[in-house]
Each structure stands twice: as structure tokens, then as C-alpha cells.
Design a protein around this motif. Structure first.
Motif, PDB file in Angstrom:
ATOM      1  N   VAL A   5       0.843  -1.208   0.000  1.00  0.00           N
ATOM      2  CA  VAL A   5       0.000   0.000   0.000  1.00  0.00           C
ATOM      3  C   VAL A   5       0.880   1.262   0.000  1.00  0.00           C
ATOM      4  N   ASP A  55      -8.246   4.039  -4.223  1.00  0.00           N
ATOM      5  CA  ASP A  55      -8.025   2.604  -4.447  1.00  0.00           C
ATOM      6  C   ASP A  55      -9.201   1.814  -3.882  1.00  0.00           C
ATOM      7  N   ILE A  59      -6.021   5.038   7.775  1.00  0.00           N
ATOM      8  CA  ILE A  59      -6.746   4.750   9.018  1.00  0.00           C
ATOM      9  C   ILE A  59      -7.828   3.711   8.709  1.00  0.00           C
ATOM     10  N   LYS A 117       3.079   2.948  19.676  1.00  0.00           N
ATOM     11  CA  LYS A 117       2.636   4.336  19.568  1.00  0.00           C
ATOM     12  C   LYS A 117       3.473   5.263  20.452  1.00  0.00           C
ATOM     13  N   HIS A 169     -10.154   2.381  16.662  1.00  0.00           N
ATOM     14  CA  HIS A 169      -9.603   1.349  15.816  1.00  0.00           C
ATOM     15  C   HIS A 169      -9.203   0.114  16.613  1.00  0.00           C
ATOM     16  N   GLU A 188     -15.852   6.162  14.172  1.00  0.00           N
ATOM     17  CA  GLU A 188     -15.190   7.454  14.384  1.00  0.00           C
ATOM     18  C   GLU A 188     -14.720   8.068  13.065  1.00  0.00           C
ATOM     19  N   ASP A 210      -2.381  11.435  14.142  1.00  0.00           N
ATOM     20  CA  ASP A 210      -2.758  10.125  14.676  1.00  0.00           C
ATOM     21  C   ASP A 210      -2.918  10.317  16.169  1.00  0.00           C
ATOM     22  N   HIS A 220      -8.790  -1.568  -5.902  1.00  0.00           N
ATOM     23  CA  HIS A 220      -8.307  -2.093  -4.608  1.00  0.00           C
ATOM     24  C   HIS A 220      -7.019  -2.905  -4.811  1.00  0.00           C
ATOM     25  N   VAL A 253      -3.263   8.509  18.653  1.00  0.00           N
ATOM     26  CA  VAL A 253      -2.627   7.652  19.657  1.00  0.00           C
ATOM     27  C   VAL A 253      -1.121   7.496  19.453  1.00  0.00           C
ATOM     28  N   CYS A 275      -6.213   5.240   0.055  1.00  0.00           N
ATOM     29  CA  CYS A 275      -5.950   3.801  -0.116  1.00  0.00           C
ATOM     30  C   CYS A 275      -6.430   3.083   1.136  1.00  0.00           C
ATOM     31  N   ASN A 298       1.091   0.942  10.538  1.00  0.00           N
ATOM     32  CA  ASN A 298       2.031   0.171   9.703  1.00  0.00           C
ATOM     33  C   ASN A 298       2.233   0.813   8.331  1.00  0.00           C
ATOM     34  N   ILE A 299       1.144   1.201   7.682  1.00  0.00           N
ATOM     35  CA  ILE A 299       1.270   1.778   6.334  1.00  0.00           C
ATOM     36  C   ILE A 299       1.801   3.207   6.418  1.00  0.00           C
ATOM     37  N   ALA A 357      -2.802  -3.935  -1.717  1.00  0.00           N
ATOM     38  CA  ALA A 357      -2.111  -5.120  -1.202  1.00  0.00           C
ATOM     39  C   ALA A 357      -1.913  -6.146  -2.306  1.00  0.00           C
TER      40      ALA A 357
END
Ligand SMILES: NC(=O)C1=CN([C@@H]2O[C@H](COP(=O)(O)OP(=O)(O)OC[C@H]3O[C@@H](n4cnc5c(N)ncnc54)[C@H](O)[C@@H]3O)[C@@H](O)[C@H]2O)C=CC1
Ligand SMILES: O=C(O)C(=O)COP(=O)(O)O
Length: 520
Positions: free
Chosen positions: A100, A253, A201, A387, A370, A206, A169, A275, A171, A228, A149-150, A278
Motif C-alpha cells: 500500500v 483505491d 486509518i 505508539k 480502531h 469514528e 494520529d 483495490h 494515539v 488507499c 504500519n502503512i 495489497a
């Protein structure tokens, strides 16, 4: 022999690993999942990608023990129903993240350099250098929404382009963002200052519709938005409304459904892909391998680290998890949802001390929608570490005789908030908020909380504002901290108090803090 069903296009490495371990594997990406489920009721483990795992599918597989999402987002799996049926759902976090992250740059470069239309035009015999005047990524400001991660890999891959990085972000700590060369900012600032905004995200209650008219009105002329993540995060009608005026470039995407057919977003998308984030050999291999290895570890060694819908011990009253969640949610809202939390400290008294770890996930779930309430406690600790949020489990001082209760403190750079709560007569109860003792507030429904310098008339200003807005007050507690000469009004309201009213009331009473929190 364990039976595994793989009703999706997945690298053969998954089947190879499982077969070598003696598992019986059926892999079939052509037949629909409902039919496969009917044909293979013996299935004990299911590996899916974006296929929907509904209650009907779960019911059709009476022996099912685990579902593995070979990928990140599990919004397509009914995890609550799976829990009710004792089915553990796992994902393979990070396994496909690089695919991604690279796609983000493929899209950004394609949009800036008109790669797709210029190719089509040149094939037709055109030679349109003026029309296809491009722009460069180098030196631009990249705004990353979601530094997981992304998002982290997007930050890393941007280094060669010398981009200025902003990140949002709630957190992630400032120091963690700095590790990736990003400056942590509010969402509004990110939307106002970034040349390219990229979303990483999850879609949940939320984030659904989060990129709306208000945020889009802030973007610079000529900015680019890349989605994406999931279609539902962006309000596409709001993009349509501002696209021409802002000259906004939009790359997507993701769609409401993964299927062929006309795409209503086509008129506003400069680049749109089916899509494919990945959809690289590498990501497919890694996610398939991880899924198979997780299944083996799950069945052979009882490893359930990646379970996103974990159950709890029989002798723990799950209301205490609700209490931990609600105390943390109030604390999170007191600090401000956009302000990063740096440190969590908690104490669990009485019988609760032996269950301490079962409160970690509810606390993380309060920090970020999340994070699933039911996730493994180890996953919660790993999440906080990732985090950059400190976590301290204090030794409970039983001489205080607090009974079965808990204290949860959150710290940001500027603010510290501490709440204590318990359960009495089966009611969750907040007993203390900072130095306000005897709060005795039931954390349910819509709460409107205002802390102010104590003086006559303030409470009536707050209640009058509610009355004027046709908001009924269903319950009110207003304890006083006599040392600080502060008071706090905690109102349960018939409907949510809108943000403009929170701000107006806060100003009118010169509040130290004013906020709402949905505790339903
Ligand atoms: N296009 C594709 O093929 C793919 C799309 N995805 C999507 O990307 C999403 C992110 O994936 P990962 O980075 O692997 O997940 P992740 O779980 O590692 O990171 C998500 C990050 O978003 C943050 N976050 C949560 N709520 C937020 C909010 N309201 N505002 C800002 N940040 C928030 C979290 O704190 C976390 O750091 C997935 O949930 C999935 O929907 C993931 C993989 C492939
Ligand atoms: O992992 C994710 O969240 C994805 O969106 C990837 O979806 P896919 O496995 O390509 O159907």
C-alpha cells in the motif's frame, strides 16, 4: 487432521505450509463463499481477504474455531457474532503494508505527471507537452493521516523526495512521530498545510465520513487527496462540491464494494484503481505465509496474539471492562481527542488486581476506536509501545480499602487527568475525577462536562444554555474541589451537545475544560 478453507486468491505458500503440517486444505477462489461453506461444514479455520464473513457463513461452519484475515482491515468480518460463537478472528497486521505504501507513490506520481491520460493520448498519436505539464514531489508537504504500519512506511519511503512530513494520529506520541521524521499536528492543520494528504486509518464509527466539507474547505488550491484506506472515510459528494474550485486531485483505491461495474466516483477521481494496494506478489506472499503460520501456532501452541475479538476469563464480570473503557474514554475526552496521550497509569484494587491485564484492551479501545475492545492484552501492550505511549501498572495499595475499584490516569504534555470508578448495585460509577471526590456519576449516555472556577451563577448559565438549545438535562452532579476553588458540572443530556455550544458555554463561563463524551 485440521480442515482449512481458503475461499480467496491467496499465494499458494499458505496451502503449502498447512499441507506440510498435515492439514486438509481446500482452496477455491472461483466458487462463492456461501456455497463453499455448505460444501465444507468440517472447516475449522478459514482464511479470507476482503470477502464478507457474515453470521450466515459462521453458522454454516459449526466446527469453525478461527478466521484469519490475510491482511489488515477486518471491517468485512462480523467479529462480534464470531465471538458469540467462540470463533477467534485474527488479522496479519503489517503483512501487506509495504504494497500500500508503494501504491501511494505510484498514485501521487501518476497524478502529478498525468501518466495515464498522457499514455492514452500519445498512443493515439498526440504530442501534448503543454497540456501534460507536471509537478514534482520533491520538497512538497506530505500529510499522513494514521501513522500505523502503512503510514510509517509512507513516511520512510518519502525520504528520497525530501518531503516535509506532517502526521495526524491521536494515539501516536510526538517522539514516535519524530522517529519517522514527521511533525504531529491536528487534523485541520494537516489539511490546511499539506500538498498531498494520504489516508491510512481504518473505517469505523469514528472515521466514517471524516473527510468532509469542513476539512476539504481547508485544503490548499491544487492539493492532492489519496485514499488507499476505505471508501467510507471520505464523503465523495463533498469532494465533488469543491473539486473544481480547489483544483483538488483525488486518487482512490477503495470503493463501497469490491466488484466490477460502473463507478460513481469516476467523475472526481484523477486516478482510480480496483483495490490494488495489497495486490502485489510480495504482499500476497507475506500475508498468506503469516496467515498459515498463525493458524499453525494457534492450533499447535495455543498462540492467539493476533486475535482481534478476544474473550475474557469466566470469573471476571465484563462490566468491569466497560468501566475501564468508560473511565479511559472520559479521561481521553478531558485531555482532548486531538491531543496525543504520553503516559497511562492505572491501579486495580481488590479482586480486580488479578485481572489487571484484561483491562488493557478496553483502555486502548478508548484511546482509539480502531483498537478492538476484545483484543489480546499482549496486543494492547504492543500497541501502546508502538505508539510511544508509556504504560505503568501501579501496585494497588489495599490499605486504602477501595474494594473492587480502579484508577486510570492519562497524561498528555500539558494535562493530567485521573479517574476512579467502581461498580455498585450493578451500576458503573465514576467516584472521583481529579481532585473532585464523591462524583458518583453513572457513565452512560451523553455527558457534557464543564470545569470552572467556582462562583455563584455558573451552573445556571450552563443549564440555561441547554434549555435554550432544547436539550433536556437528565442528571447533574456538580462537586467542588474546595482547595482549588474549582467546581465541575457533569450533566447527562437527552442528546449530544453540539461542538459550537460546548465552545460557547466554555467561553461564557470561562471554563478550564469543557467537553462532551458519548458513553452510550
Ligand atoms: N488498499 C488496500 O489494499 C489496503 C488498505 N488498508 C487499509 O488501511 C488501513 C490502515 O492499515 P495499517 O496501517 O496496516 O493499520 P494500522 O492498524 O497499523 O494503522 C492504523 C493507524 O490509524 C490510526 N488511527 C485510528 N483511528 C484514527 C483516527 N480517527 N485518526 C487518525 N488516525 C487514526 C491508528 O492509531 C493507527 O496508528 C486498514 O485499516 C485498511 O482499512 C490496509 C491494507 C491494504
Ligand atoms: O488488508 C487490507 O485491509 C486490504 O484492504 C487488502 O485487501 P485485499 O486482501 O487485497 O482484498
Amino acid at each position: 487432521m485440521k480442515h482449512v478453507l481458503i475461499p480467496t486468491k491467496l499465494d499458494k505458500v499458505a496451502k503449502d505450509i498447512l499441507t506440510a503440517k498435515g492439514y486438509a486444505v481446500v482452496q477455491d477462489a472461483e466458487t462463492d463463499m456461501a456455497t463453499l461453506a455448505q460444501q465444507h461444514p468440517e472447516t475449522e479455520a478459514l482464511i479470507v481477504r476482503s470477502e464478507k464473513v457474515t453470521p450466515a457463513i459462521i453458522d454454516a461452519l459449526p466446527n469453525l474455531r478461527t478466521v484469519v484475515r490475510a491482511g489488515a482491515g477486518y471491517n468485512t468480518i462480523d467479529i462480534k457474532y464470531a465471538r458469540r460463537k467462540n470463533v477467534d478472528v485474527m488479522n496479519t497486521p503489517g503483512a501487506n503494508a509495504n504494497g500500500v505504501a508503494e501504491e501511494v507513490f505510484a498514485m501521487a506520481l501518476a497524478a502529478y505527471r498525468h501518466v495515464v491520460p498522457a499514455d492514452v493520448d500519445t498512443r493515439k498519436g498526440g504530442w501534448e507537452k503543454k497540456k501534460f505539464m507536471g509537478r514534482e514531489l520533491t520538497g512538497k508537504t506530505l500529510g499522513i493521516v494514521g501513522l500505523g504500519n502503512i503510514g510509517q512506511l509512507v513516511a520512510k519511503h518519502s525520504y528520497g523526495f525530501d518531503m516535509k512530513l506532517l502526521a495526524y494520529d491521536p494515539v501516536v506520541s510526538e517522539s514516535k512521530a519524530q522517529e519517522y521524521g514527521a511533525k504531529l499536528v491536528g487534523l485541520e492543520q494537516l489539511f490546511s498545510e499539506a500538498d498531498i494528504i494520504t489516508l491510512h486509518i481504518p473505517e469505523n464509527d469514528e472515521t466514517r465520513g471524516m473527510v468532509n466539507k469542513r476539512l476539504l474547505s481547508l485544503v490548499k488550491k491544487g492539493a492532492m487527496l489519496i485514499n488507499c484506506a476505505r471508501a467510507g472515510i471520505v464523503n465523495e459528494d463533498d469532494i465533488r462540491a469543491i473539486k473544481a474550485e480547489k483544483e483538488l486531485l483525488f486518487c482512490t483505491d477503495v470503493f463501497p464494494a469490491d466488484e466490477a461495474g460502473p463507478k460513481p466516483v469516476a467523475d472526481i477521481a484523477d486516478v482510480m484503481l480496483p483495490h490494488l494496494g495489497a495486490n502485489t506478489k510480495e504482499a500476497n506472499f507475506t500475508a498468506a505465509k503469516r496467515a498459515a503460520e498463525q493458524i499453525v501456532a494457534y492450533f499447535e501452541s495455543g498462540v492467539n496474539t493476533y486475535v482481534v475479538n478476544k474473550g475474557i476469563p469466566d470469573d471476571l464480570n465484563e462490566n468491569y471492562q466497560q468501566l475501564a473503557y468508560r473511565l479511559a474514554l472520559i479521561a481521553r475526552s478531558y485531555i482532548g481527542r486531538g491531543t496525543p496521550v504520553r503516559q497511562i497509569r492505572c491501579s486495580f484494587y481488590g479482586e480486580l488486581s488479578k485481572f489487571s491485564k484484561w483491562f488493557y484492551s478496553p483502555i486502548c479501545a478508548a484511546l482509539s476506536e480502531h483498537f478492538e475492545f476484545q483484543q489480546d492484552p499482549e496486543e494492547a501492550l504492543r500497541y501502546l509501545q508502538e505508539k510511544g505511549i508509556g504504560f505503568e501498572l501501579r501496585n494497588a495499595d489495599e490499605s486504602k480499602r477501595y474494594g473492587n475499584s480502579m484508577t486510570i490516569d492519562l497524561e498528555s504534555g500539558a494535562k493530567v487527568v485521573s479517574l476512579r470508578g467502581t461498580i455498585t448495585e450493578n451500576n458503573l460509577m465514576v467516584s472521583r475525577l481529579n481532585d473532585f471526590d464523591h462524583v458518583y456519576f453513572v457513565p452512560r449516555g451523553n455527558a457534557f462536562i464543564v470545569e470552572y472556577c467556582d462562583r455563584p451563577g455558573v451552573l445556571s448559565m450552563i443549564t440555561r444554555a441547554c434549555g435554550d438549545a432544547d436539550i433536556n438535562i437528565e442528571d447533574i452532579h456538580a462537586p467542588r474541589d474546595s482547595e482549588a476553588k474549582h467546581a465541575i458540572a457533569i450533566l447527562k443530556t437527552s442528546k449530544p451537545v453540539p461542538p459550537e455550544m460546548v465552545e460557547a458555554v466554555g467561553k461564557e463561563v470561562n471554563a478550564k475544560v469543557a467537553f462532551t463524551v458519548n458513553l452510550s
